[in-house]
Design an enzyme around this catalytic site. Structure first.
Site, mmCIF file in Angstrom:
data_model
loop_
_atom_site.group_PDB
_atom_site.id
_atom_site.type_symbol
_atom_site.label_atom_id
_atom_site.label_comp_id
_atom_site.label_asym_id
_atom_site.label_seq_id
_atom_site.Cartn_x
_atom_site.Cartn_y
_atom_site.Cartn_z
ATOM 1 N N CYS A 98 1.004 -0.944 0.165
ATOM 2 C CA CYS A 98 0.168 -0.012 0.067
ATOM 3 C C CYS A 98 0.894 1.188 -0.007
ATOM 4 O O CYS A 98 2.093 1.038 -0.504
ATOM 5 C CB CYS A 98 -0.987 -0.032 1.113
ATOM 6 S SG CYS A 98 -0.250 -0.132 2.691
ATOM 7 N N CYS A 114 -1.513 0.732 7.361
ATOM 8 C CA CYS A 114 -2.738 0.513 7.570
ATOM 9 C C CYS A 114 -3.515 -0.706 6.614
ATOM 10 O O CYS A 114 -3.614 -2.046 7.230
ATOM 11 C CB CYS A 114 -3.842 1.681 7.222
ATOM 12 S SG CYS A 114 -3.394 3.135 8.021
ATOM 13 N N ARG A 115 -3.477 -0.554 5.338
ATOM 14 C CA ARG A 115 -4.165 -1.778 4.648
ATOM 15 C C ARG A 115 -3.096 -2.938 4.162
ATOM 16 O O ARG A 115 -3.744 -3.948 4.664
ATOM 17 C CB ARG A 115 -4.415 -1.130 3.098
ATOM 18 C CG ARG A 115 -5.543 0.048 3.317
ATOM 19 C CD ARG A 115 -5.504 0.987 2.099
ATOM 20 N NE ARG A 115 -4.484 1.728 1.846
ATOM 21 C CZ ARG A 115 -4.162 2.376 0.886
ATOM 22 N NH1 ARG A 115 -5.029 2.290 -0.276
ATOM 23 N NH2 ARG A 115 -3.205 3.029 0.703
ATOM 24 N N SER A 116 -1.927 -2.685 3.683
ATOM 25 C CA SER A 116 -1.229 -3.878 3.599
ATOM 26 C C SER A 116 -0.889 -4.714 4.793
ATOM 27 O O SER A 116 -0.966 -5.942 4.808
ATOM 28 C CB SER A 116 0.047 -3.575 2.688
ATOM 29 O OG SER A 116 0.993 -2.711 3.244
ATOM 30 N N ASP A 161 -7.963 3.928 1.236
ATOM 31 C CA ASP A 161 -6.927 4.572 2.096
ATOM 32 C C ASP A 161 -7.899 4.940 3.603
ATOM 33 O O ASP A 161 -8.608 6.003 3.377
ATOM 34 C CB ASP A 161 -6.184 5.503 1.607
ATOM 35 C CG ASP A 161 -5.142 6.014 2.576
ATOM 36 O OD1 ASP A 161 -4.975 5.608 3.784
ATOM 37 O OD2 ASP A 161 -3.906 6.472 2.153
#
Ligand code: 4NP
Length: 156
Positions: free
Chosen positions: A8, A13-15, A128
């Site tokens: 990301c 956060c996301r990955s 995101d």
């Protein structure tokens, strides 16, 4: 063994959420030795940091511990090391492809794809959540949870 890299922007956060869920699914299915995984960011601002506290708290609330993960920036060697590089959004994918060494010189470069497209056949971003609300973090977790199920099926 398939080597998968989740990518990301900030890798906080996301990955890490996607990686933590994948790690958990591998462990639950006794496949921990079958696949290697890591995550990173296209940006390096958070290198060495643990995931964002809201990402850690959200994942834990739904049963996934991602607190052990540490951020790093993507590097050129990742393209030769990994089989598959999964980008959380289209901007990440385009940034990754711009860094990818010329494939004509090396057939063993990683395949790069949009995460939700590869896992679920949905050409959508994982939005995101960094400047968002708790609901955005919940939504990222659930998107990644669904994608992980799709990824496990696709890899089996
Ligand atoms: P991520 O979220 O890409 O899901 O880790 C972000 C984290 C940090 C920043 C941007 C996005 N940042 O600009 O620091």
């Amino acid at each position: 063994m398939t080597k998968i890299l989740f990518v990301c922007l900030g890798n906080i956060c996301r990955s890490p959420t996607a990686e933590g869920l994948f790690q958990q699914a591998l462990h639950a299915q006794g496949l921990g030795k079958r696949h290697f995984h890591d995550s990173c960011g296209t940006g390096g601002w958070h290198a060495g940091d643990a995931p964002e506290p809201r990402a850690v708290k959200t994942a834990l609330k739904f049963g996934t511990d991602i607190s052990h993960l540490r951020a790093r920036k993507i590097k050129t060697a990742d393209f030769a090391h990994f089989d598959l590089i999964l980008a959380m959004d289209r901007q990440n994918l385009s940034d990754i492809l711009a860094l990818k060494p010329d494939q004509s010189h090396n057939d063993s470069m990683a395949e790069c794809a949009l995460y939700l497209d590869y896992c679920l056949g949905e050409k959508k971003n994982v939005p995101d959540p960094h400047y968002g609300t708790q609901a955005d973090f919940d939504s990222v977790y659930h998107l990644c949870q669904k994608a992980t199920e799709g990824l496990m099926k696709r890899l089996s």
